[in-house]
Scaffold this motif. Structure first.
Motif, PDB file in Angstrom:
ATOM      1  N   ALA A  73      30.546  41.150  44.726  1.00 56.09           N
ATOM      2  CA  ALA A  73      30.877  40.625  43.268  1.00 56.09           C
ATOM      3  C   ALA A  73      31.687  41.915  42.196  1.00 56.09           C
ATOM      4  O   ALA A  73      31.000  43.359  42.947  1.00 56.09           O
ATOM      5  N   VAL A  74      32.930  41.698  41.916  1.00 53.03           N
ATOM      6  CA  VAL A  74      33.618  43.439  41.762  1.00 53.03           C
ATOM      7  C   VAL A  74      33.748  42.518  40.083  1.00 53.03           C
ATOM      8  O   VAL A  74      33.475  41.898  39.515  1.00 53.03           O
ATOM      9  N   GLU A  75      33.323  43.774  39.654  1.00 48.59           N
ATOM     10  CA  GLU A  75      33.200  43.532  37.386  1.00 48.59           C
ATOM     11  C   GLU A  75      34.997  44.325  37.766  1.00 48.59           C
ATOM     12  O   GLU A  75      34.859  45.266  37.821  1.00 48.59           O
ATOM     13  N   ILE A  76      35.305  43.287  37.206  1.00 48.58           N
ATOM     14  CA  ILE A  76      36.899  43.860  36.465  1.00 48.58           C
ATOM     15  C   ILE A  76      36.975  43.734  34.718  1.00 48.58           C
ATOM     16  O   ILE A  76      36.194  43.300  34.278  1.00 48.58           O
ATOM     17  N   THR A  77      37.722  44.263  34.534  1.00 48.01           N
ATOM     18  CA  THR A  77      38.481  44.246  32.964  1.00 48.01           C
ATOM     19  C   THR A  77      38.373  43.181  32.077  1.00 48.01           C
ATOM     20  O   THR A  77      38.947  42.126  33.198  1.00 48.01           O
TER      21      THR A  77
END
Length: 197
Positions: A73-77
């Motif tokens: 799970a990659v949290e990006i802006t």
């Protein structure tokens, strides 16, 4: 409730959007450990990100397919995510969106990102009658994703396995309770007008 055919559904906050990818442990484990992609991650290749957890499960077989054993799970802006949408082209020609095939081909060549709408999936990974966003990042977009937009990287392989086990055991209600809370993403019309067939 009627579900629009082309809508972004994602786990999101006021400042971030969570997307999913699956990699070999050689890439996925250090990415989750360090919160950023390792040097071995190719910044010059197209990489696809998916805001739908269940679509990612369909793609990686619940983290069991070879080369996709580590689910991230990659949290990006949100700023980065919206830049990617603004600079995207549809991955296929669509009459009514593009004046002609040549115009679409030119747009696709110039665009650092591309959008594909694939059928959303249910807990049994069967296709649903509405679509889920896939976002392909190349060139400048892939570099920005890895080096500027990424806020956090989490290994969600154990979650994938746990949800899958509950589905196999015939407990879809318990499985549903573990799913990330994906809500409609508040994308302004101008962000998606050129991407909706």
């Amino acid at each position: 409730m009627h579900e629009p055919n082309h809508r972004i559904r994602a786990l999101h906050t006021d400042s971030t959007v969570t997307v999913y990818q699956a990699y070999t442990p050689a890439i996925g484990v250090p990415a989750a450990r360090d919160g950023r992609f390792p040097a071995a991650w190719k910044r010059d290749r197209m990489t696809w990100i998916k805001p739908s957890f269940l679509w990612m499960m369909y793609r990686c077989g619940w983290g069991t397919k070879e080369g996709q054993e580590t689910v991230l799970a990659v949290e990006i802006t949100r700023e980065g995510f919206e830049w990617a949408l603004r600079h995207a082209a549809l991955s296929h020609y669509e009459r009514g969106v593009h004046p002609d095939r040549d115009t679409w081909r030119r747009e696709l060549r110039r665009a650092p990102t591309r959008v594909q709408w694939d059928p959303e999936r249910d807990l049994r990974l069967a296709a649903l009658p509405y679509r889920s966003l896939q976002l392909g990042l190349s060139g400048e977009a892939a570099r920005r994703y890895a080096d500027e937009w990424t806020v956090a990287v989490t290994d969600v392989t154990p979650l994938a396995h746990e949800v899958h086990a509950l589905v196999r055991d015939g407990d879809p209600e318990a499985a549903s309770r573990l799913l990330p809370e994906e809500r409609p993403y508040p994308a302004a019309d101008e962000l998606l007008a050129h991407l909706r067939p």
